[in-house]
Design a protein around this motif. Structure first.
Motif, PDB file in Angstrom:
ATOM      1  N   ALA A  42      43.064 -50.064  69.679  1.00 19.96           N
ATOM      2  CA  ALA A  42      42.527 -50.404  68.652  1.00 19.96           C
ATOM      3  C   ALA A  42      40.908 -50.936  69.071  1.00 19.96           C
ATOM      4  CB  ALA A  42      43.199 -51.579  68.191  1.00 19.96           C
ATOM      5  N   ARG A  43      40.859 -51.626  70.160  1.00 21.00           N
ATOM      6  CA  ARG A  43      39.451 -52.144  70.351  1.00 21.00           C
ATOM      7  C   ARG A  43      38.428 -51.179  70.703  1.00 21.00           C
ATOM      8  NH1 ARG A  43      42.564 -52.877  75.091  1.00 21.00           N
ATOM      9  NH2 ARG A  43      41.957 -51.670  76.867  1.00 21.00           N
ATOM     10  N   ASP A  44      38.791 -49.942  71.114  1.00 26.94           N
ATOM     11  CA  ASP A  44      37.845 -48.821  71.181  1.00 26.94           C
ATOM     12  C   ASP A  44      37.530 -48.131  69.862  1.00 26.94           C
ATOM     13  OD1 ASP A  44      37.905 -48.750  74.260  1.00 26.94           O
ATOM     14  OD2 ASP A  44      39.794 -47.644  74.278  1.00 26.94           O
ATOM     15  N   LEU A  45      38.774 -47.860  69.037  1.00 27.35           N
ATOM     16  CA  LEU A  45      38.725 -47.526  67.720  1.00 27.35           C
ATOM     17  C   LEU A  45      37.739 -48.359  66.993  1.00 27.35           C
ATOM     18  CD1 LEU A  45      42.242 -46.548  66.812  1.00 27.35           C
ATOM     19  CD2 LEU A  45      40.512 -44.815  67.391  1.00 27.35           C
ATOM     20  N   LEU A  46      37.586 -49.557  66.999  1.00 24.35           N
ATOM     21  CA  LEU A  46      36.882 -50.433  66.184  1.00 24.35           C
ATOM     22  C   LEU A  46      35.278 -50.503  66.527  1.00 24.35           C
ATOM     23  CD1 LEU A  46      39.214 -53.459  65.626  1.00 24.35           C
ATOM     24  CD2 LEU A  46      38.712 -52.075  64.129  1.00 24.35           C
ATOM     25  N   LYS A  47      35.105 -49.962  67.683  1.00 23.75           N
ATOM     26  CA  LYS A  47      33.681 -49.650  67.875  1.00 23.75           C
ATOM     27  C   LYS A  47      33.161 -48.703  67.558  1.00 23.75           C
ATOM     28  CE  LYS A  47      34.547 -51.686  72.924  1.00 23.75           C
ATOM     29  NZ  LYS A  47      34.660 -51.523  74.364  1.00 23.75           N
ATOM     30  N   ILE A  48      33.833 -47.624  66.936  1.00 30.14           N
ATOM     31  CA  ILE A  48      33.117 -46.576  66.401  1.00 30.14           C
ATOM     32  C   ILE A  48      32.389 -46.688  65.132  1.00 30.14           C
ATOM     33  CG2 ILE A  48      33.731 -44.316  65.109  1.00 30.14           C
ATOM     34  CD1 ILE A  48      36.236 -44.215  66.824  1.00 30.14           C
ATOM     35  N   GLN A  49      30.982 -46.410  65.013  1.00 29.71           N
ATOM     36  CA  GLN A  49      30.163 -46.541  64.205  1.00 29.71           C
ATOM     37  C   GLN A  49      30.065 -45.039  63.019  1.00 29.71           C
ATOM     38  OE1 GLN A  49      28.340 -49.478  64.025  1.00 29.71           O
ATOM     39  NE2 GLN A  49      29.944 -49.714  65.560  1.00 29.71           N
ATOM     40  N   LEU A  68      41.851 -44.889  59.598  1.00 28.67           N
ATOM     41  CA  LEU A  68      41.697 -45.462  58.801  1.00 28.67           C
ATOM     42  C   LEU A  68      42.431 -46.868  58.661  1.00 28.67           C
ATOM     43  CD1 LEU A  68      41.022 -45.792  55.468  1.00 28.67           C
ATOM     44  CD2 LEU A  68      42.923 -44.325  54.977  1.00 28.67           C
ATOM     45  N   ARG A  69      43.553 -46.815  59.213  1.00 28.68           N
ATOM     46  CA  ARG A  69      44.573 -47.901  59.155  1.00 28.68           C
ATOM     47  C   ARG A  69      43.956 -49.034  59.978  1.00 28.68           C
ATOM     48  NH1 ARG A  69      51.044 -47.574  60.589  1.00 28.68           N
ATOM     49  NH2 ARG A  69      51.462 -49.860  59.955  1.00 28.68           N
ATOM     50  N   THR A  70      43.490 -48.606  61.125  1.00 27.32           N
ATOM     51  CA  THR A  70      42.934 -49.665  62.036  1.00 27.32           C
ATOM     52  C   THR A  70      41.506 -50.288  61.309  1.00 27.32           C
ATOM     53  OG1 THR A  70      43.386 -48.214  64.009  1.00 27.32           O
ATOM     54  CG2 THR A  70      41.692 -50.024  64.343  1.00 27.32           C
ATOM     55  N   ARG A  89      37.405 -33.463  50.711  1.00 26.66           N
ATOM     56  CA  ARG A  89      38.815 -33.429  51.425  1.00 26.66           C
ATOM     57  C   ARG A  89      39.083 -34.791  51.860  1.00 26.66           C
ATOM     58  NH1 ARG A  89      40.042 -28.312  52.829  1.00 26.66           N
ATOM     59  NH2 ARG A  89      38.273 -26.875  52.653  1.00 26.66           N
ATOM     60  N   ILE A  90      38.254 -35.717  52.385  1.00 28.61           N
ATOM     61  CA  ILE A  90      38.252 -37.111  52.772  1.00 28.61           C
ATOM     62  C   ILE A  90      38.848 -37.876  51.590  1.00 28.61           C
ATOM     63  CG2 ILE A  90      37.346 -39.535  53.531  1.00 28.61           C
ATOM     64  CD1 ILE A  90      37.756 -37.395  55.623  1.00 28.61           C
ATOM     65  N   GLY A  91      38.400 -37.429  50.311  1.00 27.12           N
ATOM     66  CA  GLY A  91      38.796 -38.135  48.968  1.00 27.12           C
ATOM     67  C   GLY A  91      40.184 -37.739  48.790  1.00 27.12           C
ATOM     68  N   HIS A  92      40.650 -36.627  49.166  1.00 28.59           N
ATOM     69  CA  HIS A  92      42.039 -36.337  48.863  1.00 28.59           C
ATOM     70  C   HIS A  92      43.008 -36.814  49.662  1.00 28.59           C
ATOM     71  CE1 HIS A  92      41.078 -33.379  45.615  1.00 28.59           C
ATOM     72  NE2 HIS A  92      40.521 -32.285  46.735  1.00 28.59           N
ATOM     73  N   LEU A 107      36.422 -52.828  53.596  1.00 30.98           N
ATOM     74  CA  LEU A 107      36.074 -51.465  54.085  1.00 30.98           C
ATOM     75  C   LEU A 107      35.449 -50.684  53.140  1.00 30.98           C
ATOM     76  CD1 LEU A 107      36.036 -49.576  56.369  1.00 30.98           C
ATOM     77  CD2 LEU A 107      38.349 -48.879  55.654  1.00 30.98           C
ATOM     78  N   SER A 108      34.478 -50.085  53.586  1.00 32.80           N
ATOM     79  CA  SER A 108      33.783 -49.129  52.782  1.00 32.80           C
ATOM     80  C   SER A 108      33.606 -47.748  53.511  1.00 32.80           C
ATOM     81  CB  SER A 108      32.314 -49.445  52.148  1.00 32.80           C
ATOM     82  OG  SER A 108      31.478 -49.601  52.880  1.00 32.80           O
ATOM     83  N   ILE A 109      33.946 -46.561  52.970  1.00 34.29           N
ATOM     84  CA  ILE A 109      33.528 -45.360  53.779  1.00 34.29           C
ATOM     85  C   ILE A 109      32.601 -44.276  53.097  1.00 34.29           C
ATOM     86  CG2 ILE A 109      34.554 -43.332  54.502  1.00 34.29           C
ATOM     87  CD1 ILE A 109      37.395 -44.830  54.400  1.00 34.29           C
ATOM     88  N   GLU A 110      31.597 -44.125  53.673  1.00 33.56           N
ATOM     89  CA  GLU A 110      30.550 -43.088  53.303  1.00 33.56           C
ATOM     90  C   GLU A 110      30.676 -41.847  53.804  1.00 33.56           C
ATOM     91  OE1 GLU A 110      25.761 -42.588  52.511  1.00 33.56           O
ATOM     92  OE2 GLU A 110      26.718 -44.758  51.903  1.00 33.56           O
ATOM     93  N   VAL A 111      30.803 -40.522  53.374  1.00 36.16           N
ATOM     94  CA  VAL A 111      30.826 -39.335  54.053  1.00 36.16           C
ATOM     95  C   VAL A 111      29.609 -38.783  53.351  1.00 36.16           C
ATOM     96  CG1 VAL A 111      32.352 -37.426  54.051  1.00 36.16           C
ATOM     97  CG2 VAL A 111      33.355 -39.472  53.373  1.00 36.16           C
ATOM     98  N   ARG A 112      29.116 -38.252  54.355  1.00 27.93           N
ATOM     99  CA  ARG A 112      27.753 -37.629  54.497  1.00 27.93           C
ATOM    100  C   ARG A 112      27.849 -35.996  54.694  1.00 27.93           C
ATOM    101  NH1 ARG A 112      23.780 -41.965  56.975  1.00 27.93           N
ATOM    102  NH2 ARG A 112      24.200 -43.662  55.370  1.00 27.93           N
ATOM    103  N   GLU A 113      27.642 -34.984  53.877  1.00 26.97           N
ATOM    104  CA  GLU A 113      27.711 -33.719  54.021  1.00 26.97           C
ATOM    105  C   GLU A 113      26.253 -32.811  54.559  1.00 26.97           C
ATOM    106  OE1 GLU A 113      31.504 -33.155  50.785  1.00 26.97           O
ATOM    107  OE2 GLU A 113      29.397 -31.926  50.447  1.00 26.97           O
TER     108      GLU A 113
END
Length: 337
Positions: A42-49, A68-70, A89-92, A107-113
């Protein structure tokens, strides 16, 4: 050059694609593709930008739910980049769950195409709103530039993977600032967090007269102009580069795009799905052979080669694919006609 990026495959070469890249001295990381992420703590996942998705095949995206859960309690937004349509797809995926208990979550998620014309779309999802998608807005990605920070940037190149697009990525450090430890000792300067700010000022092109407070070994501080300090303790050079390539048809067009994207990379992480003896399967299933992966690394001038995404038909023969790729990388196998 000391490494600015530390890259490792999340899974073994037969497992789901996911390349985890830790950014030195920043307490942050980037993730290229999002296959099974259970090997990451989890500590590694939480570093992801930011997450960079090549495409939406299940083996490249199935780790999203764990991520997402983390992240549900994290205040910093999560950025996701990918090909056209990835936002929907992420929205689904988000809409598949019931979110009645997360209204206070940050949490907020921004998906850029990515888009071929340099003008993609961005979709925003907020936990406080039950991850209902907001109105899409334009996202500029000129010349494939997706992610730009003062320290590094990520560009994308669209490759053909059968009848869909698969994005390849290049992560580049903007400028590498090398500190001379012997010079620090000579001037009696104490190493510490101030060096990160010093490097940031150099990368940003700050005026040479910008004052920098430097702690001394003997105690206290001394204030030095940026340019003079740089001349005493550091030098600048071209930054580190990592290229990531997977799920690409073995075509000449793709080969040209890959070599351009990975030119002079310090590391090329590239799929090697089939052996050369099974090249007909590579053509049929729109993947690269190990030999072609090695040749592309050689042509690009990559300093190091990392192959992955092996077909399960070679279980027990991983060495075959590695050796075939390395032989081509070393020039021992001639290019195909």
């Amino acid at each position: 050059m000391r490494s600015s990026f530390f890259a490792r495959l999340v899974n073994d070469p037969f497992g789901d694609p996911a390349l985890y890249v830790r950014v030195a001295h920043r307490r942050e990381a980037l993730l290229f593709d999002c296959g099974d992420l259970h090997p990451l703590a989890a500590r590694d996942l939480l570093k992801i930008q930011a997450v960079f998705l090549s495409h939406a095949h299940i083996d490249h995206l199935c780790g999203f739910d764990q991520l997402l859960r983390t992240f549900l309690y994290r205040e910093q937004p999560l950025l996701i980049y990918g090909p056209p349509g990835i936002g929907a797809r992420i929205g689904h995926r988000l809409a598949a769950y019931t979110w009645n208990l997360i209204r206070g979550y940050p949490l907020s998620i921004e998906v850029r195409e990515w888009a071929a014309g340099g003008q993609g779309l961005a979709l925003h999802f907020r936990a406080a709103e039950g991850f209902q998608p907001q109105t899409p807005r334009p996202f500029a990605c000129p010349a494939g530039l997706l992610h730009d920070t003062p320290h590094y940037q990520v560009r994308a190149q669209a490759l053909e993977h059968g009848d869909i697009l698969s994005l390849a990525f290049a992560l580049e450090e903007k400028t590498h600032v090398a500190i001379h430890p012997d010079a620090l000792e000579k001037f009696g300067y104490s190493p510490g967090p101030w060096l990160s700010r010093f490097k940031d000022l150099l990368r940003a092109g700050a005026p040479g007269t910008t004052p920098v407070d430097v702690p001394r070994d003997a105690g206290g501080r001394v204030r030095r102009p940026l340019a003079a300090l740089a001349g005493d303790i550091a030098h600048c050079e071209a930054g580190m580069k990592i290229a990531y390539v997977t799920d690409a048809s073995p075509s000449r067009e793709n080969a040209a795009k890959i070599t351009a994207l990975a030119e002079n990379a310090h590391l090329l992480a590239i799929e090697a799905v089939f052996a050369e003896r099974d090249r007909h399967l590579a053509v049929e299933r729109n993947h690269l052979t190990a030999g072609l992966a090695g040749r592309l690394a050689r042509q690009a001038g990559a300093k190091k080669l990392l192959v992955f995404h092996h077909s399960p038909r070679y279980q027990g023969e991983a060495m075959l694919l590695r050796e075939e790729a390395q032989a081509a990388y070393a020039g021992a196998i001639s290019p195909l006609a």
